[in-house]
Design a protein around this motif. Structure first.
Motif, PDB file in Angstrom:
ATOM      1  N   LEU A 129     -10.055  -0.880  -7.673  1.00 40.59           N
ATOM      2  CA  LEU A 129      -9.330  -1.830  -6.847  1.00 40.59           C
ATOM      3  C   LEU A 129     -10.088  -3.139  -6.941  1.00 40.59           C
ATOM      4  CD1 LEU A 129      -7.226  -2.751  -4.809  1.00 40.59           C
ATOM      5  CD2 LEU A 129      -8.683  -1.843  -2.985  1.00 40.59           C
ATOM      6  N   LEU A 167       2.242   1.725  -3.494  1.00 39.69           N
ATOM      7  CA  LEU A 167       1.221   2.264  -4.393  1.00 39.69           C
ATOM      8  C   LEU A 167       0.993   3.746  -4.142  1.00 39.69           C
ATOM      9  CD1 LEU A 167      -1.375  -0.646  -4.434  1.00 39.69           C
ATOM     10  CD2 LEU A 167      -0.067   0.199  -6.388  1.00 39.69           C
ATOM     11  N   ARG A 168       0.990   4.132  -2.902  1.00 38.60           N
ATOM     12  CA  ARG A 168       0.775   5.543  -2.569  1.00 38.60           C
ATOM     13  C   ARG A 168       1.930   6.408  -3.069  1.00 38.60           C
ATOM     14  NH1 ARG A 168      -3.261   6.212   1.223  1.00 38.60           N
ATOM     15  NH2 ARG A 168      -2.367   8.151   1.935  1.00 38.60           N
ATOM     16  N   ILE A 179      -6.614   5.995  -7.576  1.00 31.38           N
ATOM     17  CA  ILE A 179      -6.961   4.646  -8.011  1.00 31.38           C
ATOM     18  C   ILE A 179      -8.435   4.664  -8.397  1.00 31.38           C
ATOM     19  CG2 ILE A 179      -7.250   2.230  -7.331  1.00 31.38           C
ATOM     20  CD1 ILE A 179      -4.920   2.583  -5.401  1.00 31.38           C
ATOM     21  N   LEU A 233      -7.166   7.067  -1.648  1.00 30.74           N
ATOM     22  CA  LEU A 233      -6.773   7.363  -3.025  1.00 30.74           C
ATOM     23  C   LEU A 233      -7.948   7.206  -3.985  1.00 30.74           C
ATOM     24  CD1 LEU A 233      -3.279   5.618  -3.430  1.00 30.74           C
ATOM     25  CD2 LEU A 233      -3.753   8.052  -3.110  1.00 30.74           C
ATOM     26  N   LEU A 241      -5.852   1.897   1.081  1.00 31.55           N
ATOM     27  CA  LEU A 241      -5.835   2.584  -0.218  1.00 31.55           C
ATOM     28  C   LEU A 241      -7.068   3.443  -0.467  1.00 31.55           C
ATOM     29  CD1 LEU A 241      -4.529  -0.281  -2.555  1.00 31.55           C
ATOM     30  CD2 LEU A 241      -3.220   1.637  -1.606  1.00 31.55           C
ATOM     31  N   ALA A 249       0.828  -1.207   0.000  1.00 25.11           N
ATOM     32  CA  ALA A 249       0.000   0.000   0.000  1.00 25.11           C
ATOM     33  C   ALA A 249       0.861   1.255   0.000  1.00 25.11           C
ATOM     34  CB  ALA A 249      -0.933  -0.007   1.206  1.00 25.11           C
TER      35      ALA A 249
END
Length: 316
Positions: free
Chosen positions: A93, A83-84, A90, A132, A129, A80
């Motif tokens: 997901l 990804l950030r 995003i 996001l 997540l 995570a």
């Protein structure tokens, strides 16, 4: 709307970012491949990076690979964070990865493997997540469940980790029921935001590696019947793809194959078991999951305990 929904119905995905767990093989691979072909930037979140890179090489479009081991909350947190650092948004997901009918095992955090991988790992990843996604209109969390959520399935709060006794079939059913309850409770919490929705899907019976742990007593009959009761992964991925991309989809819906007993066929809106809609159980599971993962979501409940949530309206 036509029941013969296929990848040809996927709208243009250019400008959208999708994260797909377990995307190096089977349903996840087909899901990621279809999204990339329609223009999405796709992240393959996989346990084996080498396999993920080989899968990415077979896909057209903007495809990258991320290490993610759902059996480890440390790995989930690391993924995570990565990804950030890579992404500022995003759009999709897709909680696809999973295990089925494993022998009695535990994850690195001491959870029963099926519950820990299929439910708790994805619960934690989504919570880490979600911020996001909340600012992104049209964003979706799609979680893959199974018809197995109906088989000997209940949330065993008195023995969630199957420490007193173990049934691989019942433990799988619990994990897949948990996927649905998570989706419905997440949608209830997302409703006030008006941007992100939570949707569920199931593939029917597909010929993938997921069945490699099927008990020996069932393996031979299933092998004989496989040509009649299974569909290829590309078909099995269609309910997930419809849940992720069909503009008519509503939060809290559940998609599966449209054939008899939802085993095979083109995707349509389906209904899960009555037990899956029990709000009090959903909310209790949510609280337990937050406690076990130590992940708190940036959304709050809006429906009092004790009510039974009804499935969302059907797509016509």
């Amino acid at each position: 709307m036509s029941e013969k929904w296929t990848t040809a119905n996927i709208p243009d995905q250019r400008g959208r970012v999708a994260v797909v767990t377990g995307a190096n093989t089977g349903l996840g691979y087909e899901t990621a491949k279809a999204l990339a072909e329609r223009g999405a930037s796709v992240v393959l979140a996989v346990r084996d990076v080498g396999k993920g890179e080989r899968a990415a090489a077979r896909m057209a479009g903007d495809v990258t690979v991320l290490a993610l081991d759902l059996t480890s909350l440390d790995s989930v947190r690391t993924a995570a964070a990565e990804l950030r650092s890579r992404l500022d948004r995003i759009d999709l997901l897709i909680n696809n990865a999973g295990v089925m009918y494993t022998p009695k095992q535990t994850t690195r955090d001491g959870f029963e493997t099926q519950f820990g991988t299929n439910h708790l790992g994805h619960f934690a990843l989504t919570g880490l997540l979600l911020d996001l996604m909340l600012p992104v209109p049209g964003s979706r969390v799609v979680t893959v469940s199974s018809t197995g959520h109906r088989i000997r399935a209940a949330i065993h709060f008195d023995d969630l980790q199957w420490e007193r006794s173990y049934s691989r079939v019942a433990a799988y059913g619990q994990s897949k029921l948990a996927n649905l309850m998570f989706t419905y409770e997440l949608q209830r919490r997302l409703a006030a935001h008006g941007t992100t929705v939570a949707v569920a899907a199931h593939p029917g019976i597909s010929s993938t590696e997921l069945a490699r742990n099927t008990p020996a007593a069932l393996r031979l009959p299933i092998t004989w019947l496989a040509p009649l009761i299974t569909q290829v992964p590309a078909m099995g991925a269609l309910p997930t793809l419809r849940a992720a991309t069909d503009p008519a989809v509503l939060g809290g819906q559940y998609y599966g194959p449209g054939g008899r007993n939802e085993i095979m066929g083109h995707p349509r809106l389906v209904t899960s078991s009555p037990e899956s809609y029990e709000v009090a159980v959903q909310q209790r599971l949510w609280a337990v999951s937050e406690d076990l993962t130590q992940v708190k979501f940036p959304v709050v409940p809006v429906v009092p305990s004790g009510r039974t949530a009804e499935p969302a309206s059907r797509v016509k």
